[in-house]
Design a protein around this motif. Structure first.
Motif, short mmCIF file in Angstrom:
data_model
loop_
_atom_site.label_atom_id
_atom_site.label_comp_id
_atom_site.label_asym_id
_atom_site.label_seq_id
_atom_site.Cartn_x
_atom_site.Cartn_y
_atom_site.Cartn_z
N ILE A 1 5.20 8.56 4.84
CA ILE A 1 5.32 9.04 3.45
C ILE A 1 5.38 10.56 3.43
O ILE A 1 6.01 11.16 2.56
CB ILE A 1 4.15 8.50 2.61
CG1 ILE A 1 4.25 6.97 2.50
CG2 ILE A 1 4.12 9.13 1.22
CD1 ILE A 1 3.03 6.31 1.88
N GLY A 2 4.75 11.18 4.43
CA GLY A 2 4.95 12.62 4.62
C GLY A 2 3.75 13.49 4.37
O GLY A 2 3.77 14.68 4.71
N TYR A 3 2.70 12.94 3.77
CA TYR A 3 1.50 13.74 3.49
C TYR A 3 0.45 13.47 4.56
O TYR A 3 0.40 12.38 5.13
CB TYR A 3 0.95 13.40 2.10
CG TYR A 3 1.90 13.81 1.00
CD1 TYR A 3 1.84 15.07 0.43
CD2 TYR A 3 2.91 12.94 0.57
CE1 TYR A 3 2.74 15.46 -0.56
CE2 TYR A 3 3.81 13.32 -0.41
CZ TYR A 3 3.72 14.58 -0.97
OH TYR A 3 4.62 14.97 -1.93
N PRO A 4 -0.39 14.46 4.88
CA PRO A 4 -1.45 14.21 5.87
C PRO A 4 -2.23 12.95 5.48
O PRO A 4 -2.58 12.76 4.31
CB PRO A 4 -2.32 15.46 5.77
CG PRO A 4 -1.39 16.53 5.29
CD PRO A 4 -0.45 15.84 4.35
N VAL B 1 0.84 -1.20 0.00
CA VAL B 1 0.00 0.00 0.00
C VAL B 1 0.87 1.25 0.00
O VAL B 1 0.61 2.21 -0.73
CB VAL B 1 -0.96 -0.01 1.21
CG1 VAL B 1 -1.61 1.35 1.40
CG2 VAL B 1 -2.02 -1.09 1.03
N ALA B 2 1.93 1.26 0.81
CA ALA B 2 2.84 2.41 0.85
C ALA B 2 3.49 2.65 -0.51
O ALA B 2 3.60 3.80 -0.96
CB ALA B 2 3.90 2.22 1.92
N ALA B 3 3.91 1.58 -1.17
CA ALA B 3 4.53 1.71 -2.49
C ALA B 3 3.55 2.30 -3.50
O ALA B 3 3.90 3.17 -4.32
CB ALA B 3 5.06 0.37 -2.96
N PHE B 4 2.31 1.82 -3.47
CA PHE B 4 1.27 2.35 -4.36
C PHE B 4 1.07 3.84 -4.11
O PHE B 4 1.03 4.64 -5.05
CB PHE B 4 -0.03 1.59 -4.12
CG PHE B 4 -1.23 2.14 -4.86
CD1 PHE B 4 -1.59 1.63 -6.09
CD2 PHE B 4 -2.00 3.16 -4.31
CE1 PHE B 4 -2.70 2.13 -6.77
CE2 PHE B 4 -3.11 3.67 -4.98
CZ PHE B 4 -3.45 3.15 -6.22
N LEU B 5 0.94 4.23 -2.85
CA LEU B 5 0.69 5.64 -2.53
C LEU B 5 1.86 6.52 -2.96
O LEU B 5 1.66 7.63 -3.48
CB LEU B 5 0.40 5.79 -1.04
CG LEU B 5 -0.93 5.19 -0.56
CD1 LEU B 5 -1.02 5.24 0.96
CD2 LEU B 5 -2.12 5.91 -1.18
N ARG B 6 3.08 6.04 -2.73
CA ARG B 6 4.24 6.82 -3.19
C ARG B 6 4.22 7.00 -4.71
O ARG B 6 4.50 8.10 -5.22
CB ARG B 6 5.54 6.13 -2.75
CG ARG B 6 5.80 6.16 -1.25
CD ARG B 6 7.11 5.45 -0.92
NE ARG B 6 7.28 5.24 0.51
CZ ARG B 6 7.73 6.14 1.37
NH1 ARG B 6 8.07 7.34 0.91
NH2 ARG B 6 7.84 5.87 2.65
N GLU B 7 3.89 5.94 -5.42
CA GLU B 7 3.86 6.02 -6.88
C GLU B 7 2.77 6.96 -7.37
O GLU B 7 2.98 7.77 -8.28
CB GLU B 7 3.65 4.61 -7.46
CG GLU B 7 3.75 4.52 -8.98
CD GLU B 7 2.44 4.83 -9.69
OE1 GLU B 7 2.47 5.43 -10.79
OE2 GLU B 7 1.37 4.48 -9.13
N ARG B 8 1.58 6.90 -6.73
CA ARG B 8 0.49 7.76 -7.16
C ARG B 8 0.72 9.22 -6.76
O ARG B 8 0.31 10.14 -7.47
CB ARG B 8 -0.84 7.26 -6.58
CG ARG B 8 -1.25 5.86 -6.99
CD ARG B 8 -1.02 5.58 -8.47
NE ARG B 8 -1.84 6.40 -9.34
CZ ARG B 8 -1.66 6.52 -10.66
NH1 ARG B 8 -0.65 5.89 -11.25
NH2 ARG B 8 -2.47 7.28 -11.38
N VAL B 9 1.39 9.45 -5.65
CA VAL B 9 1.76 10.81 -5.28
C VAL B 9 2.73 11.38 -6.30
O VAL B 9 2.61 12.54 -6.73
CB VAL B 9 2.35 10.86 -3.86
CG1 VAL B 9 3.07 12.18 -3.61
CG2 VAL B 9 1.25 10.66 -2.82
N ALA B 10 3.71 10.58 -6.71
CA ALA B 10 4.66 11.03 -7.74
C ALA B 10 3.92 11.37 -9.03
O ALA B 10 4.23 12.37 -9.70
CB ALA B 10 5.71 9.96 -7.99
#
Length: 299
Positions: free
Chosen positions: A223-226, A174-183
């Motif tokens: 990840i750093g975002y709220p 899930v963290a990897a997905f969120l990082r990719e989608r944030v990018a």
């Protein structure tokens, strides 16, 4: 007021969303759920009628909600598909009437860019996308509109059935997905201070997955975002406690408080008044706010 701050390292923790400002280093925002759908899993269509939806949103704000999330299409695959025009007809009138009545943040729960555009035009401030900005044109629309976006993890997205979802390590994936989608969002031109993330508890996840996400939520908030969590009355609570939909309030409060301690800063909930009380108490214990009615009698 002095008080300990949790080590979040949040990107732009002080944010203006719509007409309200939040300091996510020491404040939790409460998002009320208003579904204008005939098949929502908790309210079973009680707010499908336009007047009922508007009244529910106003009551939520009166009960202390900072934010109202308005949706016209449920996440569940067990529903008839609707087109974008029908979804707009469901959400836009509610948003317009709620916007006229309050300065609370309004989000639209949608994965379609055309619905997002209509919602922002009607007065919404935020696009809450349980599809993680995967629909073509959604990220670009959000960037153009200057809207805040909630980027949520799911495997299939709204209305798509996923049988027996499995993960090698649900939190890592899930963290990897969120990082990719944030990018992806950043590349599309969405500003960093317009991004919120949501790990998507129970969205294509079983009870063990959702419990693990809660247990290790710091790996998501890092990840750093709220971080928003949508835990209210969900099946993982019902299965954990063996409780029906109508008896999950206490379990919801418990996992919400645990999530705050692990860095969550936005709670998406059905029971606003109970959540407000539990959140204000949690904030006070953490030293983020004082008692509302302190006694001056020291005897």
């Amino acid at each position: 007021m002095s008080g300990e701050k949790l080590p979040l390292g949040t990107i732009s923790p002080v944010r203006r969303i719509g007409q309200r400002e939040f300091d996510f280093e020491r404040q939790v925002a409460i998002m009320a759920i208003v579904n204008r759908t005939p098949n929502s899993f908790h309210d079973q269509g009680s707010t499908f009628a336009l007047d009922n939806a508007v009244a529910a949103a106003k009551k939520a704000v009166d009960d202390g909600a900072d934010w109202v999330d308005i949706g016209g299409f449920a996440f569940s695959a067990a529903q008839a598909p609707i087109d974008a025009a029908e979804e707009i007809d469901r959400v836009a009138p509610v948003i317009a009437r709620v916007r006229a009545a309050t300065d609370a943040v309004i989000s639209v729960d949608t994965h379609r860019p055309e619905v997002a555009r209509a919602a922002i035009e009607a007065g919404a401030d935020v696009i809450n996308d349980t599809n993680g900005l995967r629909e073509p044109g959604m990220a670009e629309a959000a960037a153009e509109l200057g809207a805040t976006v909630v980027v949520t993890h799911s495997l299939g997205g709204p209305g798509r059935r996923v049988f027996r979802p499995s993960y090698s390590d649900v939190v890592t994936e899930v963290a990897a997905f969120l990082r990719e989608r944030v990018a992806y969002a950043l590349d599309a031109g969405i500003a960093p201070d317009r991004i919120i993330i949501d790990p998507g508890h129970d969205l294509n996840k079983n009870t063990f997955h959702s419990l693990e996400l809660t247990r290790r939520l710091e790996e998501i908030t890092a990840i750093g975002y709220p971080t928003l969590v949508a835990l209210s009355n969900k099946d993982f609570i019902g299965e954990t406690l063996d409780r029906p939909q109508t008896e999950r309030k206490e379990g919801t409060i418990a996992v919400n408080v645990v999530s705050i301690l692990k860095g969550a800063r936005i709670l998406r909930v059905h029971d606003v008044a109970a959540t407000v009380a539990s959140v204000r108490m949690t904030e006070a214990v953490l030293g983020w706010r004082g008692p509302l009615a302190p006694s001056h009698n020291l005897a």
